[in-house]
Design an enzyme around this catalytic site. Structure first.
Site, PDB file in Angstrom:
ATOM      1  N   HIS A  12       0.833  -1.216   0.000  1.00 28.61           N
ATOM      2  CA  HIS A  12       0.000   0.000   0.000  1.00 28.61           C
ATOM      3  C   HIS A  12       0.866   1.264   0.000  1.00 28.61           C
ATOM      4  CE1 HIS A  12      -0.355  -0.620   4.679  1.00 28.61           C
ATOM      5  NE2 HIS A  12       0.746   0.063   4.389  1.00 28.61           N
ATOM      6  N   HIS A  59      -1.338   5.039   9.684  1.00 26.73           N
ATOM      7  CA  HIS A  59      -0.023   5.686   9.711  1.00 26.73           C
ATOM      8  C   HIS A  59      -0.112   7.022  10.457  1.00 26.73           C
ATOM      9  CE1 HIS A  59      -0.036   2.892   6.296  1.00 26.73           C
ATOM     10  NE2 HIS A  59       1.275   2.801   6.456  1.00 26.73           N
ATOM     11  N   HIS A 193      10.950  -3.248   3.177  1.00 25.79           N
ATOM     12  CA  HIS A 193      11.314  -1.845   3.058  1.00 25.79           C
ATOM     13  C   HIS A 193      11.696  -1.284   4.428  1.00 25.79           C
ATOM     14  CE1 HIS A 193       7.035  -1.606   4.093  1.00 25.79           C
ATOM     15  NE2 HIS A 193       7.058  -0.293   4.198  1.00 25.79           N
ATOM     16  N   GLU A 240       5.080  -5.177   8.468  1.00 19.95           N
ATOM     17  CA  GLU A 240       3.711  -5.058   7.963  1.00 19.95           C
ATOM     18  C   GLU A 240       3.206  -6.365   7.349  1.00 19.95           C
ATOM     19  OE1 GLU A 240       3.640  -0.285   6.805  1.00 19.95           O
ATOM     20  OE2 GLU A 240       3.621  -1.797   5.218  1.00 19.95           O
TER      21      GLU A 240
END
Length: 279
Positions: A12, A59, A193, A240
């Site tokens: 996402h 977030h 990431h 995640e």
């Protein structure tokens, strides 16, 4: 009764939403990424769900460091796109399904998962970017969405095994709902990431593809992977990926892989995507 018939897994990345919103999907940098979702848009047009359970992480848009639930479900009628500092994304509001969401909350809490129940929630790119990747830019999203938020931002996040077990509890909840609904569950976030520190920009394609393999063929074993493996091998934000285990836990042990896509880089992030159907 309601049934979970398929699951979708996707990164996402917020820059993907910006590329869509600013008409940049045809640029050389972005074109290969969006081509990886061509099949997906055709697939979902032919198999439009009645409801989507969308597992994502906030977030710091709806929650902040003072209040971060480990697992939360949103039971409202409608959820607005969040302002993440540069204005809300120009996408439609997300329509909820309060009856099913409330039923899931009751069922899952009775099943020993302490979900936080939220009525009012603004949803950020973690939820809206997957919708854009799968549905494009419609005037309204084609079906209701129930947001399920997971803390993978502040320590400690839930374990992979706890996420996998939550997926099984969600399936039991859906199947005990007294309405005939075709339900999909989506797991979002990842893949490898890291956004800060000396390892910023880390991408581990070997880890990512092993994760995709194992998610399909042996999710039970994958659910035992410790947090430290994600952090060391997939970067600090690679954690995640435990959210994908929630979606996989809601599926059959044996599934049919309809589509798989992997691409790097997308804004210094690896993008992974799977569509699985129950046999």
């Amino acid at each position: 009764m309601a049934r979970i018939n398929a699951s979708v897994y996707t990164s996402h990345v917020p820059a993907i939403g910006a590329a869509i919103d600013n008409g940049r999907t045809g640029e050389d940098y972005w074109k290969p990424l969006f081509a990886g979702y061509d099949y997906s848009r055709q697939w979902i047009a032919a198999r439009k769900p009645d409801v989507i359970l969308l597992v994502y992480n906030d977030h710091a848009s709806a929650f902040d460091a003072n209040f971060v639930p480990t697992f939360a479900i949103a039971t409202g009628e409608e959820f607005q796109p969040a302002d993440e500092g540069w204005g809300p994304r120009p996408v439609p509001p997300v329509k909820g399904h309060p009856r099913l969401a409330s039923h899931i909350a009751q069922s899952v809490i009775q099943d020993d998962f302490d979900l936080t129940v939220i009525n009012n929630l603004d949803v950020d790119h973690g939820l809206t970017v997957p919708l854009s990747l799968m549905f494009g830019q419609p005037e309204a999203w084609p079906c209701p969405v129930i947001p399920i938020a997971v803390n993978v931002v502040l320590y400690p996040p839930p374990s992979g095994s706890r996420c996998y077990a939550l997926g099984k509890a969600l399936r039991r909840a859906v199947e005990s709902f007294d309405e005939d609904l075709n339900v999909q569950i989506w797991g979002t976030g990842g893949m490898s990431h890291q956004l800060q520190g000396p390892r910023a920009g880390l991408i581990n394609a070997e880890f990512d593809n092993d994760f995709l393999d194992q998610l399909v063929t042996d999710p039970e074993a994958l659910s035992q992977k410790p947090h430290i493996d994600y952090v060391r091998l997939a970067g600090s934000e690679g954690i995640e990926l435990v959210m994908w285990l929630i979606a996989r836990g809601a599926m059959n042990d044996q599934v049919e892989q309809k589509h798989r896509f992997y691409h790097v880089p997308a804004s210094n992030t690896a993008v992974g995507h799977l569509i699985l159907e129950n046999h």
